[in-house]
Design an enzyme around this catalytic site. Structure first.
Site, PDB file in Angstrom:
ATOM      1  N   SER A  82     -24.445 -12.983  75.553  1.00 54.48           N
ATOM      2  CA  SER A  82     -24.568 -14.291  76.198  1.00 54.48           C
ATOM      3  C   SER A  82     -23.911 -15.336  75.304  1.00 54.48           C
ATOM      4  CB  SER A  82     -26.034 -14.638  76.410  1.00 54.48           C
ATOM      5  OG  SER A  82     -26.607 -14.999  75.164  1.00 54.48           O
ATOM      6  N   LYS A  83     -23.975 -16.580  75.769  1.00 52.21           N
ATOM      7  CA  LYS A  83     -23.363 -17.678  75.017  1.00 52.21           C
ATOM      8  C   LYS A  83     -23.846 -17.757  73.569  1.00 52.21           C
ATOM      9  CE  LYS A  83     -22.110 -21.047  78.513  1.00 52.21           C
ATOM     10  NZ  LYS A  83     -22.937 -21.649  79.532  1.00 52.21           N
ATOM     11  N   ARG A  84     -25.068 -17.307  73.362  1.00 55.85           N
ATOM     12  CA  ARG A  84     -25.604 -17.345  71.998  1.00 55.85           C
ATOM     13  C   ARG A  84     -24.722 -16.561  71.028  1.00 55.85           C
ATOM     14  NH1 ARG A  84     -29.605 -14.647  70.780  1.00 55.85           N
ATOM     15  NH2 ARG A  84     -29.670 -13.359  72.646  1.00 55.85           N
ATOM     16  N   HIS A  85     -23.975 -15.608  71.568  1.00 52.96           N
ATOM     17  CA  HIS A  85     -23.127 -14.781  70.703  1.00 52.96           C
ATOM     18  C   HIS A  85     -21.745 -15.381  70.489  1.00 52.96           C
ATOM     19  CE1 HIS A  85     -26.053 -11.749  72.353  1.00 52.96           C
ATOM     20  NE2 HIS A  85     -26.147 -11.531  71.067  1.00 52.96           N
ATOM     21  N   GLY A  86     -21.560 -16.626  70.924  1.00 52.76           N
ATOM     22  CA  GLY A  86     -20.243 -17.255  70.733  1.00 52.76           C
ATOM     23  C   GLY A  86     -19.441 -17.197  72.014  1.00 52.76           C
TER      24      GLY A  86
END
Ligand code: GLU
Length: 465
Positions: A239-243
């Site tokens: 997800s976005k949390r991973h960049g």
């Protein structure tokens, strides 16, 4: 004929997980000489937008996923209305006038009792006429036969069984008249002749609902292939949390379509030939089969994608095409040049960067008249040896051609005549010509950059420092 589809909702940018779903569905259709359909699922008017649709199409085109047919669900509402009526007429669906408050109270009660929520079925006996005559807003619900277990053979996950009591009667048309995903997906997949539904495994819980509707409408049930999720390095869902996780992001960073396509295929699909990782689209079409997809999740590795992009830049993509890809990036940075010059630069430098945006930085010395100097480079420029080297080089290159060969000869002479170390010679020139202490080779610069530009850069330093 095999017919598969990709059915994105235009509610955000195309992310890597969905792009991989699209690619697998596309490869499957092409491998079997079948048809690939693109369908925009925009029935949720609040969350969908035209901008996202445009971005989706742009990304899919950029990935080279040509589709044979295109549909937009928002243009098919009439059709869905017709099928909703068919379901009501045949008794498979009924209007429900329960208010959101009533439903919320039911849900709360179930929660308090610690049982899974299911609609009570309060409106099951209500007719459409009665609902209309009450003048109340109503949804349309599908009547789920109680107690049944639906089983289907997933092409990737194997047999899956889900008891319908897990969900109960579900809404197929909202009170504002817009139809709901589980219903329209069936109408569309059936009418479009989809033989294989390839999609993310998050849709497994929806599948039994859809199978019930296929049955109720007398449609043939397609085969299902649910792809495992893609995980981030910490093993949670990517997800976005991973960049950066959107295709747009990678496109703008200067990843090549060929490399991203190739990399995404390796996320969950094991090619028959072990050890080989670089595949052209044609090879992938030839080799791809759903049976070679792992049923367990794949882990996204940004480093590996970057590495693969580098391989494509260095070894796979012809210089001509690389120049075509890189040109807009360089132009955006304000560099001026012609295509022939760019190709000449790339021939000598394409092993020095892994993305096109990195190339913009790396190749700056080839495209600007004046470079700016890092602190370390400035320190070198203030060296007395540097000034001697520059004057020496200038005097030697004023006449004749400048080339990699020639500058190496000059270096040799300089070490003797000026009594300096070779290292100091190259350091000095590098600082002046690139503004940095590392980067592309000075000999490469002398080979490619026009002599006037090289001399201009040296003269400027001699007058300023
Ligand atoms: N619109 C759905 C999604 O984006 C498609 C699901 C399906 O392929 O059936 O998740």
């Amino acid at each position: 004929m095999i017919v598969s589809r990709f059915a994105p909702s235009p509610t955000g940018y195309l992310h890597l997980g969905n792009a991989r779903t699209a690619i697998f569905s596309y490869l499957f259709a092409r491998h079997h000489g079948g048809k690939f359909i693109l369908r925009i699922e925009d029935t949720d008017r609040e969350r969908s937008s035209k901008e996202f649709e445009e971005m989706l199409l742009k990304d899919l085109e950029w990935l080279g996923l040509e589709w044979d047919e295109f549909y937009r669900q928002s243009e098919r509402f009439e059709l869905y209305r017709e099928y909703a009526h068919k379901l009501i007429e045949s008794g498979w669906a009924y209007p429900c006038v329960c208010t959101p408050e009533e439903l919320e109270a039911e849900r709360k009660k179930a929660e308090e009792q610690g049982v899974p929520y299911r609609y009570s079925g309060k409106c099951r006996l209500l007719t459409l006429e009665e609902a209309k005559s009450k003048g109340l807003a109503y949804t349309i619900r599908f009547r789920v036969p109680e107690g049944e277990t639906i089983t289907f053979e997933d092409l990737i996950k194997g047999p899956i069984s889900i008891n319908v009591d897990d969900f109960g009667d579900f809404v197929i048309v909202r009170s504002d008249g817009t139809p709901v995903y589980n219903f329209v997906v069936v109408v569309d997949d059936a009418l479009m002749g989809i033989t294989h539904v390839v999609r993310g495994e998050d849709h497994i819980p929806n599948t039994p609902k859809q199978i019930l509707i296929y049955r109720a409408l007398g449609f043939e049930i397609p085969k299902f292939a649910h792809l495992p999720v893609i995980l981030g390095p910490d093993r949670s869902k990517l997800s976005k949390r991973h960049g950066a996780v959107s295709v747009k992001n990678y496109r703008e960073e200067g990843y090549l379509t060929e490399a991203l396509f190739n990399y995404l295929c390796l996320l969950g699909w094991s090619p028959p030939e072990e050890g080989k990782e670089i595949y052209s689209k044609e090879e992938l079409i030839q080799l791809f089969d759903l049976k070679d997809i792992n049923s367990s999740p794949a882990v996204f590795d940004a480093q590996k994608l970057r590495w693969m992009n580098g391989v494509y830049i260095r070894e796979v993509i012809p210089t001509d095409r690389l120049a075509e890809y890189l040109e807009p990036f360089l132009k955006k940075a304000g560099y001026e040049f012609d295509r022939e010059y760019l190709k000449k630069v790339l021939e000598k430098t394409k092993d020095s960067f892994e993305t096109l945006s990195e190339a913009v930085e790396r190749l700056k010395p080839f495209f600007v008249d004046e470079v700016s100097f890092s602190e370390e480079a400035k320190a070198i420029l203030e060296n007395e040896t540097t000034l001697r080297v520059l004057e020496y080089v200038l005097s030697k290159i004023e006449e004749g051609e400048l080339s990699a060969q020639r500058i190496k000869e000059i270096a040799k002479m300089a070490t003797k005549e000026l009594n300096i170390k070779a290292k100091d010679f190259w350091h000095a020139l590098r600082a002046v010509l690139t503004g940095e202490l590392e980067g592309v080779g000075v000999d490469v610069i002398c080979d490619v950059v026009p002599k006037d530009r090289v001399m201009g850069r040296i003269r400027r330093v001699l007058t300023v420092f």
